[in-house]
Scaffold this active site. Structure first.
Site, PDB file in Angstrom:
ATOM      1  N   MET A 128       6.398 -15.969 -39.487  1.00 47.85           N
ATOM      2  CA  MET A 128       6.227 -17.416 -39.409  1.00 47.85           C
ATOM      3  C   MET A 128       6.538 -18.012 -40.769  1.00 47.85           C
ATOM      4  SD  MET A 128       2.735 -19.586 -38.561  1.00 47.85           S
ATOM      5  CE  MET A 128       1.825 -18.718 -39.839  1.00 47.85           C
ATOM      6  N   ASN A 129       7.151 -19.215 -40.792  1.00 46.95           N
ATOM      7  CA  ASN A 129       7.246 -19.934 -42.063  1.00 46.95           C
ATOM      8  C   ASN A 129       6.892 -21.410 -41.895  1.00 46.95           C
ATOM      9  OD1 ASN A 129      10.141 -19.204 -41.095  1.00 46.95           O
ATOM     10  ND2 ASN A 129      10.606 -20.912 -42.449  1.00 46.95           N
ATOM     11  N   ASP A 130       7.800 -22.347 -42.102  1.00 44.56           N
ATOM     12  CA  ASP A 130       7.453 -23.756 -42.269  1.00 44.56           C
ATOM     13  C   ASP A 130       6.630 -24.351 -41.129  1.00 44.56           C
ATOM     14  OD1 ASP A 130       9.445 -23.100 -44.045  1.00 44.56           O
ATOM     15  OD2 ASP A 130      10.670 -24.865 -43.668  1.00 44.56           O
ATOM     16  N   TRP A 154      12.233 -12.754 -41.691  1.00 44.29           N
ATOM     17  CA  TRP A 154      12.903 -14.014 -41.391  1.00 44.29           C
ATOM     18  C   TRP A 154      14.187 -13.758 -40.600  1.00 44.29           C
ATOM     19  CZ3 TRP A 154      17.592 -16.371 -42.224  1.00 44.29           C
ATOM     20  CH2 TRP A 154      17.646 -17.760 -42.018  1.00 44.29           C
ATOM     21  N   TRP A 189      15.707 -25.076 -36.948  1.00 46.79           N
ATOM     22  CA  TRP A 189      15.033 -25.143 -38.235  1.00 46.79           C
ATOM     23  C   TRP A 189      14.052 -26.313 -38.305  1.00 46.79           C
ATOM     24  CZ3 TRP A 189      19.338 -23.668 -42.316  1.00 46.79           C
ATOM     25  CH2 TRP A 189      19.662 -22.317 -42.134  1.00 46.79           C
ATOM     26  N   THR A 190      13.601 -26.601 -39.501  1.00 49.24           N
ATOM     27  CA  THR A 190      12.462 -27.499 -39.710  1.00 49.24           C
ATOM     28  C   THR A 190      12.739 -28.936 -39.279  1.00 49.24           C
ATOM     29  OG1 THR A 190      11.469 -26.172 -41.450  1.00 49.24           O
ATOM     30  CG2 THR A 190      11.056 -28.524 -41.553  1.00 49.24           C
ATOM     31  N   ASP A 254      16.090 -30.784 -42.917  1.00 43.06           N
ATOM     32  CA  ASP A 254      14.662 -31.101 -42.858  1.00 43.06           C
ATOM     33  C   ASP A 254      14.376 -32.608 -42.845  1.00 43.06           C
ATOM     34  OD1 ASP A 254      14.570 -28.342 -43.139  1.00 43.06           O
ATOM     35  OD2 ASP A 254      14.099 -28.429 -45.276  1.00 43.06           O
ATOM     36  N   ASP A 343      14.089 -25.556 -53.395  1.00 39.42           N
ATOM     37  CA  ASP A 343      14.647 -24.306 -52.894  1.00 39.42           C
ATOM     38  C   ASP A 343      14.818 -23.283 -54.013  1.00 39.42           C
ATOM     39  OD1 ASP A 343      15.679 -22.824 -50.693  1.00 39.42           O
ATOM     40  OD2 ASP A 343      17.722 -23.206 -51.362  1.00 39.42           O
TER      41      ASP A 343
END
EC number: 3.2.1.26
Length: 651
Positions: A128-130, A154, A189-190, A254, A343
């Site tokens: 899991m990430n963002d 990832w 993605w986010t 994002d 980043d």
């Protein structure tokens, strides 16, 4: 008995480092067995004396499972994410910096099982990430997140989804969005959610296309009457935004929650870069399908590199409540917060300032604390954060991704990686006016069980005091410290400079510090994690305080990153040194002075686990006596499990 022996440098407590330099490999291999015997003997004999203080009867029960040792293995680092245009997601690459083989510590099942948290959100397994699109809708808090359904590393990113009544106990739902279209083939993605005044939900997210181009896409609930929002529809006209001229195909991601302008348009910002200058692009829209790129940038800061996960929101200068971005808000009683995730260094920076809607421009109050170079949400492991306005409780809530600090080998072995922070309320610090206050949501206090209280404990210079509590693996700790007035008066003024990350950690002694707590420590102090204050009396007689967390002695294995985190924390006249700490197995979240400075750590002890985990008060100052008062709660586990669908519901 009284103990005045100070904490010593790492070599005095830790076993010899088994890692070898390549040019000395043969020699050290020959000595490895002997060194191991010496280290074993030292650890067995280690019995650092310290005071024992009890608030009530304590009961230390050993809860270790029968250890099943996992074989030591060479682990080859593999880069993840960089080729797609995002920062390195492989912890093994962060260790080695190259694709060479690293020796993995032989973790046993008991150690790895202990590391899983009990009241922080995480999926049942895998990576899991963002945090994505958090919101409150029809009685439920919704939390979406970057998730790999196929493993603990990832890749193959989709959107996980969970719901909660209180942001503590969570129910897992089916995946919200998967990579099934050309415009998100390489990853969903986010993104962020916007709830319009009529209750309509807009979800904007970044897709990595089949050619790894970053584009923005629109999604919305298939059934807005469903409070669980199980099914989502991707707009047939996606992508709604592509990188504009001059912006790299992998430098456009994002989208934020939209905010309403005085003209009734919706405005969003998206992170990017021009060479090494981080920028926030701004778009206006009426319908979230067509957009107008505004001239200039909301903010641009040279040298900060790619901006990810930009966040932009108002805070009140007068009230404690949060402010809703679906309303047009500005004026003398409002400040704006701009936050970016860099980043390049994987930290979340924020600054406070003013926003000119007509010029589409954000201006920091203090350019020395500009976004990307000044204040951070958290000085430890905390990234890709996202806030949302909670209309249920009239507050702004912050989520942050807490990654791992162990090896990728260990993550794959245990079958999961990463947790989310406890949600935090965010508000302007009315006393300073120059920083935010972050604090765990009040709902986490529902997990508090029995408590132990210690009042006016004296810790002399160089002392360690054992706090006899039931267990020390799941805790909520509130503590206050005072330096005795005589020490403050007698201590000479100094030009000493101190920085948490470059210091010697808790073993570096000064006249007025460090002092604080040793958490997740074993009885012999072969493993411990200090969370502490370090105070310097400057030439002007004023005190300068740092708040730090030292992982350098937290774990004996060498395939764990052991950093020292922290920063300056304002301590105003009349305030005591105060901290709150949430301990949940391998994560420690620490908050100083009501949340002015926050530090999150990941620690992986091999001895200080289960019933062997201890908590100590320490004062490693050379001159000052410290008085401490603490209240410590044992914490229950949260219920985090799959949603119990009825047979006629979706499964």
């Amino acid at each position: 008995m009284e103990h005045h022996k100070p904490l010593l440098p790492t070599s005095s407590h830790a076993a010899p480092n088994p890692r070898t330099r390549k040019d000395l490999l043969l020699l050290l291999c020959a000595l490895l067995f002997l060194s191991s015997l010496v280290a074993f003997g030292r650890n067995r004999a280690s019995n650092v004396p310290h005071d024992h203080v009890s608030s009530s009867a304590s009961n230390h029960q050993q809860e270790h499972q029968s250890p099943t040792s996992l074989p030591s293995s060479k682990w080859h680092a593999v880069s993840r994410g960089v080729s797609s245009g995002v920062s390195e997601k492989s912890s093994s690459m962060l260790f080695s910096g190259e694709g060479g083989a690293s020796e993995a510590f032989p973790w046993d099942n008991s150690m790895l099982s202990w590391q899983r948290t009990s009241f922080h959100f995480q999926p049942e397994k895998n990576w899991m990430n963002d945090p994505n699109g958090p919101m409150y809708y029809k009685g439920w808090y919704h939390f979406f997140y970057q998730y790999n359904p196929n493993g603990a590393v990832w890749g193959d990113i989709v959107w996980g989804h969970a719901v909660s009544r209180d942001m503590i106990h969570w129910l897992h739902l089916p995946l919200a969005m998967v990579a099934d279209q050309w415009y998100d083939k390489q990853g969903v993605w986010t993104g962020s959610a916007t709830i319009l005044p009529n209750g309509e939900i807009i979800m904007l997210y970044t897709g990595s296309t089949n050619e790894s181009v970053q584009v923005q896409n629109l999604a919305y609930p298939a059934d807005p009457s469903d409070p669980l929002l199980v099914d989502w529809i991707k707009h047939p006209g996606n992508p709604v935004l592509v990188p504009p001229p001059g912006i790299g195909a992998k430098d456009f991601r994002d989208p934020t929650t939209a905010w309403l302008t005085s003209e009734g348009k919706w405005r969003i910002t998206i992170g990017s870069k021009l060479n090494k200058t981080g920028i926030a692009l701004v778009y206006d829209t009426d319908d979230f399908k067509t957009y107008e790129l505004k001239n200039g940038h909301l903010r641009a800061v040279p040298g900060t590199g790619m901006w990810e996960c930009v966040d932009f929101f108002p805070v009140s200068k007068k009230n404690e409540n949060g402010l809703d971005t679906s309303l047009s808000i500005n004026g003398a009683e409002v400040k704006y917060v701009m936050k970016v995730s860099l980043d390049d260094d994987r930290h979340d920076y924020y600054t406070i300032g003013t926003y000119d809607e007509n010029k589409v421009l954000f201006t920091p109050d203090d350019v020395k604390n500009d976004v990307g170079v000044g204040l951070r949400y958290d000085y430890g492991i905390f990234y890709a954060s996202k806030t949302f306005y909670d209309q249920n409780m009239d507050r702004r809530i912050l989520w942050g991704w807490i990654g791992e600090s162990d090896s990728e080998y260990a993550d794959v072995t245990k079958g999961w990686a990463s947790v989310q922070s406890i949600p935090r309320t965010v508000r302007l610090d009315k006393k300073t006016g120059s920083n935010l206050l972050q604090w765990p949501v009040a709902e986490v206090e529902s997990l508090r069980l029995r408590s132990d209280e210690f009042k006016s404990l004296k810790a002399k210079p160089g002392s360690v005091v054992s706090l006899d509590i039931e267990t020390a693996t799941q805790l909520d700790v509130v503590a206050e410290f005072e330096i005795d007035a005589e020490s403050l008066q007698k201590t000479a003024q100094s030009n000493e400079e101190f920085t948490c990350s470059t210091s010697g950690g808790a073993a570096q002694r000064g006249a007025l510090g460090p002092f604080g707590l040793l958490v997740l420590a074993d009885e012999g102090l072969s493993e411990y994690t200090p969370v502490y204050f370090y105070v310097i009396k400057g030439r002007n007689g004023n005190l300068k305080t740092s708040f730090c967390s030292d992982q350098s002695r937290s774990s004996q294995p060498n395939d764990v990153r052991k950093q020292i985190f922290g920063n300056i924390v304002p301590v105003l006249e009349g305030e005591k040194f105060s901290l709150r700490m949430l301990v949940d197995h391998s994560i420690v979240e620490s908050f100083a002075q009501g949340g002015r400075t926050c530090v999150t750590s990941r620690v992986y002890p091999t001895k200080a686990i289960y019933g062997a985990a201890r908590l100590f008060l320490f004062n490693n100052a050379t001159e000052a006596t410290v008085t401490a008062s603490l209240k410590i709660w044992q914490m229950n586990s949260a219920f985090i499990r799959p949603f119990p669908f009825n047979p006629d519901q979706k499964n």
